[in-house]
Design a protein around this motif. Structure first.
Motif, PDB file in Angstrom:
ATOM      1  N   PHE A   1       9.770   5.547   5.822  1.00 33.41           N
ATOM      2  CA  PHE A   1       9.527   5.040   4.481  1.00 33.41           C
ATOM      3  C   PHE A   1      10.673   4.136   4.029  1.00 33.41           C
ATOM      4  CE2 PHE A   1       9.817   5.212  -0.126  1.00 33.41           C
ATOM      5  CZ  PHE A   1       8.516   4.945  -0.510  1.00 33.41           C
TER       6      PHE A   1
ATOM      7  N   HIS B   1       9.822   0.249   3.309  1.00 38.74           N
ATOM      8  CA  HIS B   1       9.515  -0.068   1.915  1.00 38.74           C
ATOM      9  C   HIS B   1      10.725  -0.189   0.986  1.00 38.74           C
ATOM     10  CE1 HIS B   1       5.344   0.515   2.986  1.00 38.74           C
ATOM     11  NE2 HIS B   1       5.626   1.717   3.452  1.00 38.74           N
TER      12      HIS B   1
ATOM     13  N   PRO C   1       2.157   5.605   3.152  1.00 37.32           N
ATOM     14  CA  PRO C   1       3.230   4.603   3.249  1.00 37.32           C
ATOM     15  C   PRO C   1       3.701   4.362   4.675  1.00 37.32           C
ATOM     16  CG  PRO C   1       3.669   6.159   1.481  1.00 37.32           C
ATOM     17  CD  PRO C   1       2.517   6.702   2.251  1.00 37.32           C
TER      18      PRO C   1
ATOM     19  N   ARG D   1       0.907   2.033   6.150  1.00 38.42           N
ATOM     20  CA  ARG D   1       0.327   0.954   5.355  1.00 38.42           C
ATOM     21  C   ARG D   1       0.424  -0.404   6.046  1.00 38.42           C
ATOM     22  NH1 ARG D   1      -3.511   1.108   1.924  1.00 38.42           N
ATOM     23  NH2 ARG D   1      -4.263  -0.320   3.520  1.00 38.42           N
TER      24      ARG D   1
ATOM     25  N   LEU E   1       2.900  -0.312  -5.753  1.00 37.26           N
ATOM     26  CA  LEU E   1       2.944   0.488  -4.536  1.00 37.26           C
ATOM     27  C   LEU E   1       2.338   1.876  -4.735  1.00 37.26           C
ATOM     28  CD1 LEU E   1       6.376  -0.489  -2.931  1.00 37.26           C
ATOM     29  CD2 LEU E   1       4.102  -1.468  -2.616  1.00 37.26           C
TER      30      LEU E   1
ATOM     31  N   PHE F   1      -0.398   3.222  -2.087  1.00 36.32           N
ATOM     32  CA  PHE F   1      -0.128   4.416  -1.290  1.00 36.32           C
ATOM     33  C   PHE F   1      -1.062   5.575  -1.634  1.00 36.32           C
ATOM     34  CE2 PHE F   1       4.600   3.053  -0.982  1.00 36.32           C
ATOM     35  CZ  PHE F   1       4.241   2.054  -0.099  1.00 36.32           C
TER      36      PHE F   1
END
Length: 309
Positions: free
Chosen positions: A102, A106, A245, A248, A300, A304
């Motif tokens: 993650f 991100h 996430p 994605r 986001l 998600f």
């Protein structure tokens, strides 16, 4: 009057039971920490630690002194940080713990813009699969899920942690997709064994109508890391259940496809954790606000959400 450096060296050494570990947290040398503590003992006229080659332990006087100043020291540090922030740009080392996949996918992409806005901040980011103790380990913030909210720690929710079923197009070629979670048993399953419990994790999936079904997968491949499950799915080895996430980007590129689009499991929330100080250090406040705004602008939380199909 004692310097803040002497008091910080004493408190961190008491927490760690070691001059070396205290030095690491304070970004000093062990010799400097030992010297600061010795100066404090000399000025107070009492011995604060029993020293041995293996461990530091507090004397009775040392324990009493620690209890008397610990809370006040945090207040002094916060006050200094607040005054410093008023006089200039946020600055200093920003120590953050992030879940590896993650964080890299991100949060790390937010760093160039953050540093362009706050050039005096020096990131020290740890990508790790564990729940850190923010205060004891000297972290300014952490991003992840499931942290225990101990005294003095607050959480700002960034997005839901929803679990979905995915596989590669090559694996699904020629196969009829499952129609419900029970149908996953007919396929090769990529599952994870928990390091904490030693058990295989089976998720209870729900649909938008509120129905709930335990998704029991065939245990074809067992790993102990979420990113390894994703990689195994990309290699066409089977179906796996992972957080949205984490996959994605793969879904957006078409490298993975979502199965059971109306079903998901709820693993809680992805949150930004930080100490609830009255005067939050400017560097930490800047980071918290920057990340929160980026998630809001990028929508986001919505991207998600496995519940949206």
């Amino acid at each position: 009057m004692e310097t803040l450096a002497n008091l910080e060296a004493f408190v961190r050494s008491a927490e760690c039971g070691s001059f070396s570990e205290a030095a690491r947290r304070l970004s000093l040398t062990p010799a400097a920490v030992s010297r600061n503590v010795a100066m404090l003992e000399r000025n107070l006229g009492v011995r604060l630690f029993h020293r041995s080659t293996r461990k530091l332990t507090l004397t009775e006087a040392g324990e009493g002194f620690r209890q008397a100043i610990a809370g006040n020291l945090e207040g002094l540090q916060a006050a200094i940080a607040s005054v410093s922030a008023d006089g200039g740009e946020p600055a200093g080392t920003l120590k953050v713990s992030l879940a590896p996949t993650f964080g890299v996918s991100h949060v790390l992409p937010l760093l160039p813009g953050f540093l362009a806005r706050y050039p005096l901040i020096r990131p020290e980011w740890h990508f790790e699969n564990r729940q850190v103790d923010l205060i004891a380990e000297g972290y300014d913030a952490a991003i992840g899920g499931g942290f225990a909210l101990s005294s003095g720690i607050v959480a700002r929710t960034l997005a839901p942690a929803h679990i979905i079923a995915v596989a590669s197009p090559s694996y699904m070629r020629g196969r009829v997709p499952p129609s419900d979670p029970e149908g996953l048993q007919a396929f090769d399953g990529i599952v994870m064994r928990s390091l904490q419990t030693g058990r295989i994790r089976h998720w209870a999936m729900r649909d938008v109508g509120g129905s709930e079904v335990v998704a029991r997968q065939r245990e074809s491949i067992i790993v102990n890391d979420a990113n390894a499950m994703r990689e195994a799915a990309l290699l066409g080895l089977g179906i796996t259940l992972v957080a949205v996430p984490d996959v994605r980007p793969d879904l957006d590129r078409g490298d993975l496809v979502r199965l059971l689009p109306c079903w998901y499991a709820d693993a809680g929330a992805i949150s930004l954790y930080f100490a609830s100080r009255t005067h939050l250090p400017a560097k930490t406040r800047a980071f918290v606000d920057w990340v929160s705004e980026a998630f809001k602008v990028g929508r986001l939380a919505e991207r998600f959400a496995g519940s949206l199909g």
